[in-house]
Design a protein around this motif. Structure first.
Motif, PDB file in Angstrom:
ATOM      1  N   ARG A 107       0.850  -1.208   0.000  1.00 24.24           N
ATOM      2  CA  ARG A 107       0.000   0.000   0.000  1.00 24.24           C
ATOM      3  C   ARG A 107       0.874   1.242   0.000  1.00 24.24           C
ATOM      4  O   ARG A 107       1.871   1.308   0.713  1.00 24.24           O
ATOM      5  CB  ARG A 107      -0.887   0.021   1.237  1.00 24.24           C
ATOM      6  CG  ARG A 107      -2.001  -0.987   1.180  1.00 24.24           C
ATOM      7  CD  ARG A 107      -2.561  -1.244   2.560  1.00 24.24           C
ATOM      8  NE  ARG A 107      -3.186  -2.564   2.603  1.00 24.24           N
ATOM      9  CZ  ARG A 107      -4.476  -2.768   2.788  1.00 24.24           C
ATOM     10  NH1 ARG A 107      -5.297  -1.750   2.981  1.00 24.24           N
ATOM     11  NH2 ARG A 107      -4.954  -3.991   2.799  1.00 24.24           N
ATOM     12  N   LYS A 108       0.461   2.195  -0.831  1.00 20.52           N
ATOM     13  CA  LYS A 108       1.187   3.458  -0.939  1.00 20.52           C
ATOM     14  C   LYS A 108       0.108   4.514  -1.087  1.00 20.52           C
ATOM     15  O   LYS A 108      -0.462   4.654  -2.169  1.00 20.52           O
ATOM     16  CB  LYS A 108       1.994   3.380  -2.238  1.00 20.52           C
ATOM     17  CG  LYS A 108       3.366   3.993  -2.234  1.00 20.52           C
ATOM     18  CD  LYS A 108       3.968   3.639  -3.582  1.00 20.52           C
ATOM     19  CE  LYS A 108       5.274   4.131  -3.907  1.00 20.52           C
ATOM     20  NZ  LYS A 108       5.780   3.757  -5.192  1.00 20.52           N
ATOM     21  N   GLY A 109      -0.244   5.201  -0.013  1.00 21.07           N
ATOM     22  CA  GLY A 109      -1.392   6.116  -0.072  1.00 21.07           C
ATOM     23  C   GLY A 109      -2.640   5.339  -0.476  1.00 21.07           C
ATOM     24  O   GLY A 109      -2.947   4.283   0.072  1.00 21.07           O
ATOM     25  N   GLU A 110      -3.330   5.825  -1.500  1.00 20.97           N
ATOM     26  CA  GLU A 110      -4.535   5.164  -1.998  1.00 20.97           C
ATOM     27  C   GLU A 110      -4.221   3.909  -2.809  1.00 20.97           C
ATOM     28  O   GLU A 110      -5.077   3.072  -3.036  1.00 20.97           O
ATOM     29  CB  GLU A 110      -5.301   6.123  -2.946  1.00 20.97           C
ATOM     30  CG  GLU A 110      -5.782   7.403  -2.315  1.00 20.97           C
ATOM     31  CD  GLU A 110      -6.948   7.144  -1.396  1.00 20.97           C
ATOM     32  OE1 GLU A 110      -8.021   6.779  -1.910  1.00 20.97           O
ATOM     33  OE2 GLU A 110      -6.776   7.297  -0.163  1.00 20.97           O
ATOM     34  N   PHE A 111      -2.986   3.830  -3.261  1.00 26.30           N
ATOM     35  CA  PHE A 111      -2.616   2.749  -4.173  1.00 26.30           C
ATOM     36  C   PHE A 111      -2.424   1.439  -3.423  1.00 26.30           C
ATOM     37  O   PHE A 111      -1.857   1.397  -2.340  1.00 26.30           O
ATOM     38  CB  PHE A 111      -1.327   3.116  -4.909  1.00 26.30           C
ATOM     39  CG  PHE A 111      -0.819   2.022  -5.784  1.00 26.30           C
ATOM     40  CD1 PHE A 111      -1.441   1.739  -6.995  1.00 26.30           C
ATOM     41  CD2 PHE A 111       0.263   1.251  -5.390  1.00 26.30           C
ATOM     42  CE1 PHE A 111      -0.978   0.710  -7.794  1.00 26.30           C
ATOM     43  CE2 PHE A 111       0.736   0.223  -6.184  1.00 26.30           C
ATOM     44  CZ  PHE A 111       0.110  -0.045  -7.392  1.00 26.30           C
ATOM     45  N   ARG A 112      -2.890   0.345  -4.047  1.00 24.33           N
ATOM     46  CA  ARG A 112      -2.727  -0.978  -3.446  1.00 24.33           C
ATOM     47  C   ARG A 112      -2.405  -1.998  -4.528  1.00 24.33           C
ATOM     48  O   ARG A 112      -2.988  -1.982  -5.617  1.00 24.33           O
ATOM     49  CB  ARG A 112      -4.030  -1.344  -2.752  1.00 24.33           C
ATOM     50  CG  ARG A 112      -3.896  -2.634  -2.001  1.00 24.33           C
ATOM     51  CD  ARG A 112      -5.101  -2.881  -1.114  1.00 24.33           C
ATOM     52  NE  ARG A 112      -4.960  -4.235  -0.594  1.00 24.33           N
ATOM     53  CZ  ARG A 112      -5.913  -4.895   0.002  1.00 24.33           C
ATOM     54  NH1 ARG A 112      -7.102  -4.355   0.165  1.00 24.33           N
ATOM     55  NH2 ARG A 112      -5.690  -6.112   0.453  1.00 24.33           N
ATOM     56  N   GLY A 157      -4.511  -3.327  -9.691  1.00 21.37           N
ATOM     57  CA  GLY A 157      -4.142  -3.657  -8.313  1.00 21.37           C
ATOM     58  C   GLY A 157      -3.723  -5.093  -8.094  1.00 21.37           C
ATOM     59  O   GLY A 157      -3.452  -5.492  -6.962  1.00 21.37           O
TER      60      GLY A 157
END
Ligand SMILES: Nc1ncnc2c1ncn2[C@@H]1O[C@H](COP(=O)(O)OP(=O)(O)OP(=O)(O)O)[C@@H](O)[C@H]1O
Length: 231
Positions: free
Chosen positions: A10-15, A206
């Motif tokens: 996970r990186k901020g909103e990114f998964r 994702g």
């Protein structure tokens, strides 16, 4: 085998999540739409991006908690692979030991690597005195002296023209075969994948997909890949 086991990043909103096994000695292209997480995956394997959960195993060694420098991994990026104030030999030598003078044996290793990438006679030049292709070769020499099992390439030849890029890809293919290095290469160009890899690892929406044969996948792309390829 490089085992990416139930990864969750996970990186901020990114998964990004998924599982993939990569055979030792395989050459694998990491492909997928822009922003899908290709660079993030390479950073996670190299140890620069922590996992939320999951494990990264290499030949049954658990790398998950290991510092980047302690992993059996060499990495080349698109830019910034060379220090401008150091010569070709010094830049390559950094792959062995960044902190001290090299022993005669280590200097020999550097010399062999520089010769293998076709830069003999240019050991004393600084990067600014080299062409783009020669700079790529110098960066590859540093990877060679590291003698690591895994090589991660994140579009390192993207700035080169097509002929030069093909030449560098062929050199990488020869070198990884000679040294039985396992290669993961991010590329935006399906022709790069066809040229030197036997499998592709698709990242889209994702999800990390298990590696599949390069030619089959590019000839009959799954829906997640079709839009990206423009087919
Ligand atoms: N520091 C950050 N914080 C939050 N999100 C980030 C951060 N850095 C990158 N991202 C997001 O993470 C996602 C994955 O980025 P990444 O660079 O891995 O994609 P990529 O597939 O390599 O993309 P490209 O093909 O465009 O280079 C992107 O959607 C990006 O917006």
């Amino acid at each position: 085998m490089l085992r990416l086991n139930a990864l969750d990043i996970r990186k901020g909103e990114f998964r990004l999540s998924g599982t993939a096994d990569i055979k030792a000695g395989a050459r694998v292209a990491v492909i997928g739409p822009s922003g899908a997480g290709k660079s993030t995956l390479l950073e996670a394997i190299a140890g620069f991006q922590p996992l939320d959960s999951g494990k990264i195993l290499w030949r049954s060694d658990d790398l998950t908690a290991r510092a980047p420098g302690k992993r059996p991994i060499a990495m080349l990026f698109q830019d910034g692979n060379l220090f401008p104030h150091l010569t070709v030999a010094q830049n390559a030598g950094l792959g062995i030991n960044p902190n001290r003078k090299l022993t005669p044996d280590e200097m020999k290793t550097v010399e062999v690597a520089i010769s293998r990438v076709g830069l003999s006679g240019m050991e004393g030049r600084k990067p600014a005195e080299l062409s783009g292709g020669q700079q790529s070769r110098a960066a590859l020499a540093r990877v060679l002296v590291q003698q690591r099992d895994l090589l991660l390439l994140d579009e390192p030849f993207a700035a080169l023209g097509p002929a030069l890029k093909a030449e560098m890809l062929d050199l990488v293919k020869e070198i990884v075969a000679e040294r039985n290095i396992t290669l993961l290469m991010v590329s935006h160009d399906p022709d790069d994948a066809r040229r030197i890899t036997d499998e592709v690892l698709l990242i889209a929406e994702g999800k990390l997909h298990p590696p599949a044969p390069t030619a089959d996948t590019l000839d009959n792309p799954p829906a997640a890949l079709r839009e990206y390829l423009g087919t």
